[in-house]
Design an enzyme around this catalytic site. Structure first.
Site, PDB file in Angstrom:
ATOM      1  N   THR A  72       0.835  -1.202   0.000  1.00 30.82           N
ATOM      2  CA  THR A  72       0.000   0.000   0.000  1.00 30.82           C
ATOM      3  C   THR A  72       0.872   1.256   0.000  1.00 30.82           C
ATOM      4  O   THR A  72       0.629   2.194  -0.765  1.00 30.82           O
ATOM      5  CB  THR A  72      -0.927  -0.024   1.238  1.00 30.82           C
ATOM      6  OG1 THR A  72      -1.764  -1.184   1.133  1.00 30.82           O
ATOM      7  CG2 THR A  72      -1.760   1.233   1.347  1.00 30.82           C
ATOM      8  N   CYS A 314     -13.051  -5.606   3.038  1.00 31.31           N
ATOM      9  CA  CYS A 314     -12.428  -4.320   3.330  1.00 31.31           C
ATOM     10  C   CYS A 314     -11.865  -4.367   4.740  1.00 31.31           C
ATOM     11  O   CYS A 314     -11.984  -5.362   5.442  1.00 31.31           O
ATOM     12  CB  CYS A 314     -13.394  -3.164   3.111  1.00 31.31           C
ATOM     13  SG  CYS A 314     -14.768  -3.166   4.220  1.00 31.31           S
TER      14      CYS A 314
HETATM   15  N1  PLP Z   1      -1.651  -4.729  -4.354  1.00 28.58           N
HETATM   16  C1  PLP Z   1      -2.262  -5.908  -4.471  1.00 28.58           C
HETATM   17  C2  PLP Z   1      -2.557  -6.456  -5.836  1.00 28.58           C
HETATM   18  C3  PLP Z   1      -2.641  -6.632  -3.332  1.00 28.58           C
HETATM   19  O1  PLP Z   1      -3.264  -7.810  -3.463  1.00 28.58           O
HETATM   20  C4  PLP Z   1      -2.349  -6.074  -2.065  1.00 28.58           C
HETATM   21  C5  PLP Z   1      -2.767  -6.765  -0.832  1.00 28.58           C
HETATM   22  O2  PLP Z   1      -3.908  -7.154  -0.681  1.00 28.58           O
HETATM   23  C6  PLP Z   1      -1.691  -4.846  -1.995  1.00 28.58           C
HETATM   24  C7  PLP Z   1      -1.355  -4.201  -3.168  1.00 28.58           C
HETATM   25  C8  PLP Z   1      -1.353  -4.214  -0.692  1.00 28.58           C
HETATM   26  O3  PLP Z   1      -0.251  -4.821  -0.083  1.00 28.58           O
HETATM   27  P1  PLP Z   1      -0.021  -4.696   1.475  1.00 28.58           P
HETATM   28  O4  PLP Z   1      -0.964  -5.648   2.143  1.00 28.58           O
HETATM   29  O5  PLP Z   1       1.422  -5.058   1.679  1.00 28.58           O
HETATM   30  O6  PLP Z   1      -0.310  -3.280   1.840  1.00 28.58           O
END
Ligand code: PLP
Length: 364
Positions: A72, A314
């Site tokens: 994120t 969510c």
């Molecule tokens: N991008 C994708 C495609 C994801 O599946 C996720 C997690 O669910 C994220 C970004 C976010 O990653 P993180 O959980 O390390 O913040």
């Protein structure tokens, strides 16, 4: 009850050697900015992990890797780096990309087709009108597993003088990665999706392009991301990257996924398997049936010892209908009945048969 985990795309089960490497370090005073020997050791561990992850991604010295706290954060970092430019994102991106379009007025959404693949003609038109922009398209979708034709997309983006970022979070350990060959300028990766710990991730950038820091402080990570590095998490990330170079488990995982889909279709020919006829991650299946809601099905499976998801839980844990399936043009009924199964290395054939038996119960 022995629980069966089928939600690897939400978070994977940590690899045993990753866990050991992290536990060994947790109580040590490891700050890579310190000059003393603990500090020097920490620095060297961080650099070894960085090298291992870059190797997993198939990139040379032409790329930098910045450690951050999550996928994120990495996605926020790249979007915020292009605040002054136009940005195009696909409508099936993870919320850490997609939600920016609600707060920033420089972001356009790119439509996908019925299989979740972006429309290349629309991309071309947009690129013609928006030179020197950023395009962000994920490699593999977290809900459906659908894989975008990223090489073709990157070619187009570069042809029209723009930059390409890809959220490749769901790909490591599932498919081979070759970021340099794909010609990506930026990419996001997160350790917990492939055997590492939650809370450690990275943004990769072609070294000729810089990233604008969004966290300011002591100038760690070459000034791009201040804050003392999470050394234990980073070391585990590096170990997970080495493990992820071995893709052999995916042959078995794909066989299990195929068995699951075939048995389900036999049981109920009216089910929909999203993206079934396009390139998908070997472990992921997003399935819809109209007989009960996705929430009821997730609960039914949970009560019977199997963990699956509706694809887009969510943060509150409540169930939201999938923006990915809506973007693919499916009706409320189809979206409302959709669940995601994401398999991994611990799953066995017996798990699939148990899954089918529980699914059968949903018609009773
Ligand atoms: N991008 C994708 C495609 C994801 O599946 C996720 C997690 O669910 C994220 C970004 C976010 O990653 P993180 O959980 O390390 O913040």
């Amino acid at each position: 009850m022995n629980r069966i985990y089928m939600d690897y795309n939400a978070t994977s089960i940590m690899n045993e050697n990753v866990k050991n490497s992290i536990l060994e370090l947790l109580s040590l005073p490891l700050n890579p900015s310190s000059i003393h020997s603990f500090g020097r050791d920490a620095r060297s561990m961080v650099e070894t992990a960085r090298k291992n992850i870059l190797e997993l991604l198939g990139v040379s010295r032409n790329y930098n890797l910045t450690f951050v706290s999550s996928g994120t954060e990495a996605n926020n970092l790249i979007i915020n780096s292009f605040k002054e430019s136009r940005i195009l994102i696909s409508s099936t991106e993870h919320p850490s990309i997609l939600e920016h379009s609600k707060f920033m007025n420089n972001i356009d959404l790119l439509e996908v087709d019925n299989n979740g693949i972006i429309k290349l003609d629309l991309l071309t038109n947009w690129l013609k009108q928006n030179p020197s922009s950023l395009v962000s398209v994920m490699l593999a979708n977290n809900e459906t597993g659908v894989i975008q034709p990223l090489s073709e997309i990157a070619n187009l983006v570069h042809k029209y003088g723009s930059f390409i970022h890809s959220d490749i979070v769901q790909a490591p350990s599932k498919i081979k990665l070759d970021i340099e060959n794909l010609d990506l300028d930026f990419a996001t990766i997160s350790a917990h999706k492939f055997g590492g710990a939650v809370g450690i991730a990275a943004l990769i950038n072609r070294s000729i392009y810089s990233i604008k820091p969004q966290i300011i402080g002591g100038g760690q990570e070459k000034g791009v991301r201040s804050g003392t590095q999470n050394v234990a998490g980073i070391v585990g990330f590096g170990v997970a990257a080495l493990d992820a170079m071995d893709l052999s488990i995916n042959t078995e995982v794909l066989e299990l996924r195929n068995l699951l889909e075939e048995e389900l279709i036999r049981l109920d020919p009216s089910i929909i398997i999203f993206g079934k006829n396009v390139d998908r991650l070997p472990n992921t299946s997003m399935i819809s049936s109209r007989n009960i809601s996705s929430k009821e099905r997730v609960i039914l499976f949970d009560m019977n010892g199997i963990e699956i998801s509706n694809g887009s839980a969510c943060s509150s844990g409540s169930v939201k209908s999938s923006h990915v399936l809506r973007a693919m043009g499916f009706s409320n009924e189809d979206v409302g009945g959709a669940i995601r199964v994401s398999l991994g290395r611990n799953n066995k054939k017996e798990d699939i048969y148990k899954f089918i038996n529980i699914w059968r119960k949903s018609y009773e």
